[in-house]
Design a protein around this motif. Structure first.
Motif, short mmCIF file in Angstrom:
data_model
loop_
_atom_site.label_atom_id
_atom_site.label_comp_id
_atom_site.label_asym_id
_atom_site.label_seq_id
_atom_site.Cartn_x
_atom_site.Cartn_y
_atom_site.Cartn_z
N MET A 1 0.83 -1.22 0.00
CA MET A 1 0.00 0.00 0.00
C MET A 1 0.85 1.26 0.00
N SER A 2 0.26 2.31 -0.54
CA SER A 2 0.96 3.60 -0.57
C SER A 2 0.92 4.23 0.82
N ALA A 3 1.73 5.24 1.01
CA ALA A 3 1.77 5.95 2.29
C ALA A 3 0.42 6.59 2.58
N GLU A 4 -0.22 7.14 1.55
CA GLU A 4 -1.52 7.78 1.74
C GLU A 4 -2.57 6.77 2.20
N THR A 5 -2.54 5.57 1.60
CA THR A 5 -3.49 4.52 1.99
C THR A 5 -3.21 4.07 3.42
N PRO B 1 -14.37 11.42 -5.23
CA PRO B 1 -14.21 12.55 -4.30
C PRO B 1 -15.56 13.17 -3.94
N LEU B 2 -15.59 13.78 -2.78
CA LEU B 2 -16.77 14.53 -2.40
C LEU B 2 -16.81 15.81 -3.22
N GLY B 3 -18.00 16.29 -3.49
CA GLY B 3 -18.13 17.56 -4.18
C GLY B 3 -17.82 18.71 -3.25
N ASP B 4 -17.68 19.89 -3.83
CA ASP B 4 -17.39 21.08 -3.02
C ASP B 4 -18.48 21.31 -1.98
N ARG B 5 -19.73 21.07 -2.37
CA ARG B 5 -20.86 21.30 -1.47
C ARG B 5 -20.77 20.37 -0.25
N GLU B 6 -20.52 19.08 -0.49
CA GLU B 6 -20.44 18.12 0.60
C GLU B 6 -19.26 18.43 1.52
N LEU B 7 -18.12 18.78 0.91
CA LEU B 7 -16.94 19.12 1.70
C LEU B 7 -17.18 20.38 2.55
N SER C 1 -14.33 14.50 22.33
CA SER C 1 -14.22 13.30 21.50
C SER C 1 -14.93 13.50 20.17
N ILE C 2 -16.10 14.12 20.20
CA ILE C 2 -16.83 14.36 18.95
C ILE C 2 -16.04 15.29 18.04
N VAL C 3 -15.43 16.31 18.60
CA VAL C 3 -14.60 17.22 17.80
C VAL C 3 -13.41 16.47 17.20
N ALA C 4 -12.76 15.61 18.00
CA ALA C 4 -11.61 14.85 17.50
C ALA C 4 -12.04 13.89 16.39
N ILE C 5 -13.16 13.20 16.58
CA ILE C 5 -13.66 12.28 15.56
C ILE C 5 -14.01 13.04 14.28
N SER C 6 -14.66 14.17 14.44
CA SER C 6 -15.02 15.00 13.28
C SER C 6 -13.77 15.50 12.55
N ALA C 7 -12.75 15.91 13.31
CA ALA C 7 -11.50 16.39 12.70
C ALA C 7 -10.81 15.28 11.92
N ILE C 8 -10.78 14.08 12.49
CA ILE C 8 -10.14 12.95 11.80
C ILE C 8 -10.90 12.60 10.53
N ASP C 9 -12.24 12.59 10.61
CA ASP C 9 -13.04 12.30 9.42
C ASP C 9 -12.81 13.37 8.34
N LEU C 10 -12.75 14.61 8.75
CA LEU C 10 -12.49 15.70 7.81
C LEU C 10 -11.10 15.56 7.18
N ARG D 1 -11.22 12.92 4.55
CA ARG D 1 -11.88 13.41 3.33
C ARG D 1 -10.94 14.29 2.52
N PHE D 2 -10.17 15.14 3.18
CA PHE D 2 -9.22 15.98 2.47
C PHE D 2 -8.12 15.15 1.82
N MET D 3 -7.69 14.10 2.51
CA MET D 3 -6.63 13.25 1.96
C MET D 3 -7.13 12.45 0.75
N GLU D 4 -8.43 12.21 0.69
CA GLU D 4 -9.00 11.45 -0.43
C GLU D 4 -9.10 12.28 -1.71
N LEU D 5 -8.98 13.60 -1.56
CA LEU D 5 -9.09 14.46 -2.74
C LEU D 5 -7.99 14.12 -3.75
N GLY D 6 -8.35 13.95 -4.99
CA GLY D 6 -7.39 13.67 -6.04
C GLY D 6 -6.90 12.24 -6.11
#
Length: 175
Positions: free
Chosen positions: A48-52, A135-141, A112-121, A124-129
């Motif tokens: 696997m790649s580093a990103e994965t 990828p998520l659209g601009d609206r979803e992001l 904990s909710i803030v940390a979970i939300s930050a990790i999920d965000l 999502r940013f790392m999945e771009l490209g």
């Protein structure tokens, strides 16, 4: 009659016990998902790649934080609202057990909710490209960022309210 009514009200706290047992079952479900994801990624570790690898780690961290949150809710909720847990040696008990009040539980939840939300965000940013991921659209992001900011602001407001209450020397309910 009043005493009997008050005893009934006080005994009603035991209606919460099955709910905490249900949360223990959810903790088991989270363990199953964690193990499934671990067994999915481990065989791919050499290719696997580093990103994965980072995305896999973030997913497992996300599950671990959610499980920690669940455990805190189970332990402190049970001890605060039902009965003191009288198991194990004092040395075995986590240091925070028996010391987390409702205000502390609330702050741990929002943190904990803030940390979970930050990790999920971050995931999502790392999945771009990435070529294999839709990828998520601009609206979803944008909505994910807005929701995360709402969590952060809510946490700050709760902390400010707790600070103001502690500073005034009053307990919740004005007592």
């Amino acid at each position: 009659m009043e005493k009997a009514f008050e005893r009934l009200i006080f005994a009603s706290r035991w209606l919460m016990a099955p709910m905490y047992l249900g949360l223990v079952a959810v903790l088991g479900m989270m363990l199953a998902v964690f193990l499934r994801q671990t067994f999915y990624y481990v065989p791919q570790a050499l290719t696997m790649s580093a990103e994965t690898a980072i995305l896999a780690a973030l997913s497992l961290i996300d599950l671990t934080l959610a499980a920690n949150l669940l455990l805190i809710v189970i332990f402190s909720g049970y001890e605060n609202f039902v009965s003191r847990l009288d198991v194990g040696d004092e040395a075995e008990r986590p240091g925070w057990m028996g010391t987390v009040d409702f205000s502390g539980l609330k702050m741990k939840l929002i943190a904990s909710i803030v940390a979970i939300s930050a990790i999920d965000l971050l995931k999502r940013f790392m999945e771009l490209g990435r070529p294999n991921i839709t990828p998520l659209g601009d609206r979803e992001l944008r909505w994910l960022v807005i929701i995360h900011v709402v969590f952060v602001v809510s946490g700050l407001l709760m902390a400010a309210m707790d600070w103001l209450i502690a500073r005034s020397g009053k307990k919740y309910g004005g007592q």
